[in-house]
Write a protein that holds these residues in place. Sequence first.
Motif, PDB file in Angstrom:
ATOM      1  N   THR A 376      -5.556  45.686   3.635  1.00 27.64           N
ATOM      2  CA  THR A 376      -6.437  44.489   3.540  1.00 27.64           C
ATOM      3  C   THR A 376      -7.300  44.194   2.496  1.00 27.64           C
ATOM      4  OG1 THR A 376      -5.981  44.181   5.568  1.00 27.64           O
ATOM      5  CG2 THR A 376      -8.196  43.350   5.450  1.00 27.64           C
ATOM      6  N   VAL A 377      -8.001  45.456   2.184  1.00 28.12           N
ATOM      7  CA  VAL A 377      -8.303  45.890   1.185  1.00 28.12           C
ATOM      8  C   VAL A 377      -7.801  45.792  -0.524  1.00 28.12           C
ATOM      9  CG1 VAL A 377      -9.825  47.801  -0.283  1.00 28.12           C
ATOM     10  CG2 VAL A 377     -10.074  47.613   1.923  1.00 28.12           C
ATOM     11  N   HIS A 378      -7.173  45.836  -0.587  1.00 26.50           N
ATOM     12  CA  HIS A 378      -6.160  45.742  -1.801  1.00 26.50           C
ATOM     13  C   HIS A 378      -6.167  43.842  -1.531  1.00 26.50           C
ATOM     14  CE1 HIS A 378      -1.870  45.170  -4.190  1.00 26.50           C
ATOM     15  NE2 HIS A 378      -2.339  43.870  -4.261  1.00 26.50           N
ATOM     16  N   ARG A 379      -5.899  43.570  -1.077  1.00 23.67           N
ATOM     17  CA  ARG A 379      -5.856  41.717  -0.721  1.00 23.67           C
ATOM     18  C   ARG A 379      -6.532  40.950  -1.295  1.00 23.67           C
ATOM     19  NH1 ARG A 379      -2.092  40.075  -3.727  1.00 23.67           N
ATOM     20  NH2 ARG A 379      -0.621  41.229  -2.033  1.00 23.67           N
ATOM     21  N   ALA A 380      -7.943  41.891  -0.336  1.00 26.59           N
ATOM     22  CA  ALA A 380      -9.008  41.243  -0.122  1.00 26.59           C
ATOM     23  C   ALA A 380      -9.974  41.122  -1.920  1.00 26.59           C
ATOM     24  CB  ALA A 380      -9.718  41.870   0.613  1.00 26.59           C
ATOM     25  N   ILE A 381      -9.430  42.695  -2.307  1.00 34.41           N
ATOM     26  CA  ILE A 381     -10.108  42.563  -3.269  1.00 34.41           C
ATOM     27  C   ILE A 381      -9.602  41.269  -4.706  1.00 34.41           C
ATOM     28  CG2 ILE A 381     -10.252  44.245  -5.557  1.00 34.41           C
ATOM     29  CD1 ILE A 381     -11.471  46.277  -3.649  1.00 34.41           C
ATOM     30  N   THR A 382      -8.109  41.100  -4.957  1.00 32.76           N
ATOM     31  CA  THR A 382      -7.518  40.489  -5.366  1.00 32.76           C
ATOM     32  C   THR A 382      -8.373  39.120  -5.566  1.00 32.76           C
ATOM     33  OG1 THR A 382      -5.489  39.657  -3.939  1.00 32.76           O
ATOM     34  CG2 THR A 382      -5.827  41.992  -5.416  1.00 32.76           C
ATOM     35  N   ILE A 383      -8.161  38.688  -3.906  1.00 34.18           N
ATOM     36  CA  ILE A 383      -8.909  37.161  -3.863  1.00 34.18           C
ATOM     37  C   ILE A 383      -9.843  36.568  -4.263  1.00 34.18           C
ATOM     38  CG2 ILE A 383      -8.458  35.079  -2.120  1.00 34.18           C
ATOM     39  CD1 ILE A 383      -6.747  36.428  -0.345  1.00 34.18           C
ATOM     40  N   GLY A 384     -10.603  38.108  -3.610  1.00 31.61           N
ATOM     41  CA  GLY A 384     -12.176  37.383  -4.209  1.00 31.61           C
ATOM     42  C   GLY A 384     -12.435  37.274  -6.063  1.00 31.61           C
ATOM     43  N   SER A 385     -11.762  38.366  -6.482  1.00 28.71           N
ATOM     44  CA  SER A 385     -11.585  38.512  -7.937  1.00 28.71           C
ATOM     45  C   SER A 385     -11.041  36.955  -8.519  1.00 28.71           C
ATOM     46  CB  SER A 385     -10.730  38.678  -8.753  1.00 28.71           C
ATOM     47  OG  SER A 385      -9.258  38.466  -8.829  1.00 28.71           O
TER      48      SER A 385
END
Length: 439
Positions: A376-385
């Motif tokens: 979740t952290v992985h995908r949240a960081i990519t989307i937030g970027s």
Amino acid sequence: MDILGIVGILLGILTIILFIIKKFSIIVAAPIATIVVLLFSGVPILETLFGQENSYMTALAGFIAANFAIFLLGSILAKYMDKSGATISIADKVLSVVGTKNPYNALVALFIISAILTYGGINVFVVIFAIIPMAKPLFRKLNISWKLVVIPVFGGTSTFTMTMLPGAPSLHNIVPSTALGTTLTAAPLIGIVTSIVAIVFILVFMKLSLNKSLKKNETFNVDEKVESSAVISERKLPSFIISLLPILVLLGIILLFSSVNNIIIVALIVAIVLSAILFRKQIAEQREVLNQGATESLSSTITTGSTIAFGSIATSVPAFKGVFQAIQSIPGPPVLSLMIGTGLIGGITASAVGAIGISVANFAPIYLDMGLDPETVHRAITIGSGALSIVPYSGFLIIFNNLTGLTMKDTFAKGFISISVTHWIAMAVVVIMTLLGIA
């Protein structure tokens, strides 16, 4: 919290935006804006600008060293595709398939092509170097506003294929995977759902924008100086298959040998050599193509590197630690503040990849300790970027404008909606899925 330092960061950002609006080169604007940041930060100015470690110049030099080959070769390949008439041949074929009665179909086709190339692992700058010359004759023959090209290209290259869709071999997906020990398909449900929502939003936005443009009777209407570069003489165009072959070979090599170091550079070289052979009848003076591509690539590389260098300094000053703390106190589920924090860094650095690198190093450990799942952290960081990665001083946007001949006024609003607003909607979807326990 270091209020004075934060004011300096904000003034630095305003300075760089003001210089861009006044049509100064980002190469001039970025170091001046960096000085503004440093004046309020209490750090040695000259050392931070010109020092041997962690300085503006080392950040700029590092970016150029890492990316110049891609910019150089991508620019040369684009010139071959343009000058040979290959792009016109491809555009003719696309039009023969989608027809000329419904321009929306052509926009969707361009969107799909951009998305496939990006998801295939081709660097986003290489994609726009190749896709813009291909798109121009398409828009000219349909006689629709050239300003609309922003939506399918930005939507296809810089949204769901870049940050959301599982399995993408882009740096945006690789960096958090390496740092967190996750796979490229991390959080597949979040990735798939946000991708679907993003695609629907972009297609609707594209349709509404086209209808609005047609109602205003907007036409192709490209400045003669810009248009002249795409004018092809009466010589016979290369066939569709021959025209497409360099791009297919480029994509094929990248996909088949994705594990090989620097495979993008190898693929570009092969595609250029193939273009030189296939288009020799259309291009009598190949030296001119090589010279023009090389010259234009230099400006593109330094332009993008300057924005990255500014962002690296702005996020390294002591005051930014206070910004980190403020972000963590944002109310709501932890995943929300993680995405907002990453997005803010993306806005300052004008780089989604830069934001991801900073976030996985500084934010990820904190949120993992809170109990968030690494995927979740992985995908949240990519989307937030991607939330604020499109800003007036974004190297991607500036290079896009240079390639298309469009102005910041022509492209920024559509680009912001295509990329940033799409990511905001995706972020909302992530929060909802998290609250419902289906992430």
